[in-house]
Design an enzyme around this catalytic site. Structure first.
Site, PDB file in Angstrom:
ATOM      1  N   TRP A 126      76.409  -0.885  72.033  1.00 34.67           N
ATOM      2  CA  TRP A 126      76.023  -0.437  73.370  1.00 34.67           C
ATOM      3  C   TRP A 126      76.666  -1.345  74.399  1.00 34.67           C
ATOM      4  CZ3 TRP A 126      74.144   4.192  73.855  1.00 34.67           C
ATOM      5  CH2 TRP A 126      73.691   4.617  75.116  1.00 34.67           C
ATOM      6  N   ASP A 176      77.076  -2.085  85.118  1.00 42.35           N
ATOM      7  CA  ASP A 176      76.223  -1.632  86.210  1.00 42.35           C
ATOM      8  C   ASP A 176      75.073  -0.772  85.676  1.00 42.35           C
ATOM      9  OD1 ASP A 176      77.454   0.773  85.549  1.00 42.35           O
ATOM     10  OD2 ASP A 176      78.411   1.068  87.500  1.00 42.35           O
ATOM     11  N   GLU A 179      76.111   1.542  82.979  1.00 38.74           N
ATOM     12  CA  GLU A 179      76.704   0.914  81.803  1.00 38.74           C
ATOM     13  C   GLU A 179      78.219   1.102  81.776  1.00 38.74           C
ATOM     14  OE1 GLU A 179      73.815   2.805  79.336  1.00 38.74           O
ATOM     15  OE2 GLU A 179      72.505   1.059  79.480  1.00 38.74           O
ATOM     16  N   GLU A 335      67.945  14.518  82.884  1.00 44.07           N
ATOM     17  CA  GLU A 335      68.724  13.416  83.445  1.00 44.07           C
ATOM     18  C   GLU A 335      69.639  13.931  84.540  1.00 44.07           C
ATOM     19  OE1 GLU A 335      70.595   9.654  81.415  1.00 44.07           O
ATOM     20  OE2 GLU A 335      71.916  11.381  81.044  1.00 44.07           O
TER      21      GLU A 335
END
Length: 395
Positions: A126, A176, A179, A335
């Site tokens: 990640w 940020d 990501e 989202e």
């Protein structure tokens, strides 16, 4: 520049039953999905998010639950954050000691941005080094204390660790909110750190040395943003660019880093309305290609919070109404939505990689609750705090 139109929108009235019902449904969903550990999962079903909780998302969710009167739920999340931090106390102290000695650890040895629901770290690759979430959790704690008068004592050790970590790390480039762009220092990240450090310092909960460090870092951040994070009189996506990003809205409201009535506050709101908003749906930034670069209900809610804090209640109600319109038949808020994609060619590759975009996203539900609370549409309306002390540039 995006062409925009707000025609056909009717501002929701504060007594509108469908909005209240979506607030209730959102609250129920968050309570139902909250893990026994206290963590809020980002999304229960989306392949890349399932099983993980972010400090950033979770802190905004906790703030929304606190604003809605769900005190126990918010504090269970704070307990989870505290356990994550105190169980890594030696690691954090090592980062702090090395950083102060001029030997800052590499990015991969810094604290992650997300954790499994039991507080452990997953094995998935990640984009993990992000600082904003740790500032956001301090800010959410301070807001909760101010709102409900709850003691911070049970989180004392975790607060101290976080203040030390941020005070020595805030200048570092990192990923940020989205990501991305790890090579830059992001203005939204700086603002989240400053809001957290200043908020917790104001609670008179820190020892003298840590309070001084927190306030010194906050002052340094404000100077840095004023010097390198403002162009054309608005905040910028990262230091040195002219681009805007919708994450900047959080620094106006609810985090009160930037006065909405200052010239910079007003120009930042205007730039995001002008460049990133179409029919009340807000994009992340102009070159976004994630799932084609759709519009995010949670960002419309952040814009609503900024507009409400600037005194534009009718505009905030329009944005709340648009966010409500994105709810699916089962009341799930996504989202992002696909009505106005910035680059449709990038939609299918992301679907092929991770499946359809996340729905429900608990952060979307939280920001809907939070905007409704600011507008007095919940049974526990949030009372806005006084605006921050500013200089003549609004910082």
């Amino acid at each position: 520049m995006i062409e925009k139109s707000m025609s056909g929108s009717t501002a929701t009235q504060t007594g509108d039953a469908p909005v209240r019902e979506l607030v209730r449904a959102s609250t129920r969903l968050i309570l139902e999905q909250q893990a026994p550990s206290g963590a809020y999962p980002a999304s229960p079903s989306f392949s890349a998010y399932a099983g993980y909780s972010w400090f950033r998302d979770g802190s905004y969710i906790a703030d929304a639950m606190s604003a809605a009167g769900e005190i126990e739920s918010a504090e269970r999340f704070f307990d989870w954050c505290s356990a994550v931090l105190t169980s890594r106390a030696d690691r954090i102290r090592h980062i702090v000691e090395e950083s102060r000695a001029g030997r800052p650890p590499s990015d991969e040895h810094m604290m992650p941005t997300r954790f499994l629901l039991d507080g452990s770290e997953g094995n998935d690759d990640w984009w993990d080094f992000q600082l904003d979430g740790y500032g956001t959790w301090l800010w959410a704690l301070a807001e909760h204390h101010t709102r409900h008068g709850r003691s911070l004592d049970r989180w004392t050790d975790a607060i101290a660790l976080t203040v030390d970590y941020l005070s020595c790390s805030w200048e570092r480039p990192c990923y940020d909110w989205w990501e991305e762009f790890a090579e830059h220092v992001h203005v939204s990240t700086l603002g989240c750190i400053a809001a957290g450090l200043s908020g917790i310092a104001a609670m008179e909960h820190l020892d003298r040395e840590r309070k001084s460090a927190a306030l010194t870092a906050t002052s340094s951040i404000r100077r840095r943003v004023e010097t390198d994070g403002v162009r054309a009189r608005h905040l910028t996506k990262w230091l040195g660019t002219e681009a805007v990003d919708a994450s900047l809205l959080a620094l106006i409201a609810p985090m009160n880093f930037l006065d909405p009535l200052s010239p910079i506050g007003g120009e930042t709101i205007a730039a995001i309305e002008d460049q990133l908003t179409v029919n009340n749906g807000v994009h992340r930034y102009l070159t976004d290609t994630y799932y084609g670069g759709g519009q995010w209900p949670l960002l419309s809610c952040f814009l609503g919070l900024a507009q409400e804090s600037a005194g534009n209640r009718s505009r905030a109600l329009e944005l709340l109404e648009w966010a409500a319109s994105t709810a699916e038949d089962n009341d799930d808020l996504p989202e992002q939505v696909e009505e106005h994609l910035l680059d449709a060619a990038h939609l299918q590759p992301w679907i092929d990689r991770w499946g359809p975009s996340a729905s429900p996203l608990l952060w979307s539900h939280a920001m809907f609750i939070r905007l409704a609370a600011a507008l007095g549409i919940t049974k526990h309306p949030h009372t806005p705090h006084s605006r921050p002390q500013t200089n003549d540039k609004g910082l």
